[in-house]
Design a protein around this motif. Structure first.
Motif: not given
Lengths: 286, 256
Positions: A252, A254-256
């Motif tokens: 993910n 975007r959320a790392q």
């Protein structure tokens, strides 16, 4: 009466948390010790909840994978936890360190799997502390077998099955040998050593063939890969599983959120950091 | 016998004399903090004397091996159950000492028809910060003493006092490294060994001074039929368990 800070003790409930009235020789068996302390690991369900063993399928929505590489074992799991078709958590830890040289990767019922991992961790520690020696490799394997077998009633009722992968490093291996070992368990607790790789969970069907191909025909066979190559391979495998299995998450950005990836080598269990995984992901995409 | 207070007190005194006589020749144990943790050190003759109890708690003792083993198992079992039922962070020395060990020691000592424990126990707990490090010594009668930077257990009060005096005079550097801690521990052990070899009345004399050459001789003689044993609780140790026994080569490297 001293409740030792335990509310159940203050209420007079038979739950001996702390005061072992007499010393018994448990010979390093943590389960015996818990029994002596009146702590029950089993959950009693009404008999009519049983499915009587008919077509019971163990829910195992996840993908965990272990490969034997040049220095030991690399083991990884995705981070998604699901309930039916809903994603309920995206940071689940499915690769759990048990002791300095062993790791359990879980698939199946999380509550039971985490409890099995916790009992296993405490059992190994208790054996070492009480018997003044490490539990042998065979002893560790049998302990996990016993826990899985004891859980069979829950598995048969379709609510508590667990199919783990257990990876460890055998310190008895000669210096020039790779002491990394991977074991796969069935629901009855039988264990099998997988020489080069193992995978389990709902996404495993999409990558088992790839693992076989890489191990047999890859430019660099799995067992000859260095840490960097093995990391890239594992990230690509999890990415492939997430493409076809809804219960497996990928990276993910975007959320790392990255998969859990650990190495089990002669020096012990180590996490591959998120920074390193990010760099390897960039390479894995190319 | 409890109906006759004088006889009970006399029996307790006899018991105290008997236990102290048995403990007097026991190999002392020294506990010290150093810049990366805590160390327990002794010289033993074959039987292991330093043990891991839980993630951050270690134990050593002098006394009868069967009693040491029995009480070691009691505290290890209790800590293990407690750590599993609640959390490992809930296992601490204060609870183990006050709720398990002290009253067990006292009860056995004062039950004059039963067997007494011939033991003095030293426990070390590695705190989250160096200020929270704790040494706890439990006497055979259940009395508890707590220290923060160093402690000793020896066969008698006089031996312990002599060792404490040496430590107080010698340990000016509280930020010592492991090598310095091992050296200081061995010297303190040698003081205790020397005092325990004297007649009881001589051990209580003011003269506890022995020079470095004597110390090395005492350590050398002890090592002919024994081995230096040292266990550490290390802050830097990977994982939750902070205890490890030092390897013989690590101890050897610290010797002068």
């Amino acid at each position: 009466m001293n409740g030792k800070g335990n509310f159940l003790n203050r209420m007079g409930v038979e739950h001996e948390e702390f005061a072992l009235k007499e010393v018994m020789n448990h010979k390093g068996d943590f389960l015996n010790l818990l029994k002596h302390a009146n702590y029950s690991l089993k959950i009693d369900l009404p008999s009519d909840t049983a499915q009587h063993g008919v077509d019971v399928e163990i829910a195992h929505s996840t993908t965990v994978v272990a490969v034997r590489y040049a220095e030991g074992v690399m083991i990884a799991g995705d981070r998604r936890a699901t309930a039916g078709t809903s994603v309920i958590y995206d940071r689940a830890e499915k690769v759990l360190q048990i002791d300095k040289h062993s790791v359990l990767a879980i698939s199946g019922s999380p509550a039971i799997a985490y409890e099995i991992a916790r009992v296993l961790e405490h059992s190994f520690q208790y054996f070492r502390r009480s018997q003044l020696q490490e539990l042998s490799l065979e002893g560790k394997l049998r302990m996990l077998s016993r826990l899985i077998r004891d859980n069979l009633p829950m598995a048969l009722q379709g609510i508590g099955g667990v199919i783990p992968i257990f990876a460890l490093y055998d310190l008895g291996a000669a210096d020039e040998e790779n002491g990394g070992k991977i074991f796969f368990y069935d629901a009855l607790g039988a264990h099998f050593e997988n020489v080069n790789f193992a995978t389990t969970g709902s996404g495993s069907i999409w990558i088992r063939g790839v693992l076989r191909y890489l191990s047999r025909f890859g430019d660099t066979p799995l067992q000859e890969m260095d840490e960097q190559q093995a990391t890239i391979t594992i990230l690509r495998l999890l990415d492939t599983a997430s493409e076809y299995d809804a219960a497996t998450s990928g990276y993910n950005a975007r959320a790392q959120i990255f998969p859990n990836v650990k190495t089990v080598t002669r020096i012990g269990v180590e996490d591959i950091s998120d920074d390193e995984l990010e760099a390897r992901y960039a390479e894995a995409q190319s | 016998m409890r109906d006759e207070p004088y006889r009970w007190i006399e029996a307790i005194q006899d018991r105290r004399d008997y236990i102290e006589d048995q403990l007097r020749v026991g190999s002392p144990v020294v506990g010290l903090t150093y810049n990366e943790g805590m160390v327990l050190l002794t010289i033993g003759r074959g039987q292991r004397k330093i043990f891991e109890v839980h993630d951050r708690i270690a134990l050593s003792a002098i006394g009868h091996p069967a009693d040491i083993e029995r009480l070691r198992m009691l505290v290890t079992d209790t800590a293990s159950v407690q750590g599993f039922q609640n959390a490992t962070e809930d296992v601490n020395l204060h609870r183990l000492t006050n709720f398990v060990l002290a009253h067990t020691f006292k009860q056995a000592f004062e039950s004059i028809v039963g067997e007494a424990y011939i033991i003095k126990m030293l426990l070390a707990e590695l705190g989250g910060t160096s200020e929270k490090n704790r040494f706890t010594c439990i006497n055979y009668d259940g009395n508890v003493r707590t220290d923060t930077t160093s402690t000793v257990i020896g066969g008698t009060g006089a031996i312990e006092e002599g060792m404490q005096n040496y430590l107080a005079a010698a340990s000016t550097d509280t930020d010592r490294d492991l090598t310095a801690a091992l050296q200081l521990g061995l010297e303190t052990w040698a003081v205790g060994r020397e005092l325990s070899s004297r007649e009881p009345e001589d051990a209580e004399s003011e003269d506890t001074q022995i020079d470095t050459t004597q110390m090395h001789e005492i350590i050398g003689v002890a090592r002919e039929d024994g081995e230096i044993e040292a266990g550490v609780l290390e802050i830097a140790q990977r994982g939750t368990s902070k205890f490890r026994l030092l390897a013989p080569e690590e101890i050897e490297a610290a010797l002068p």
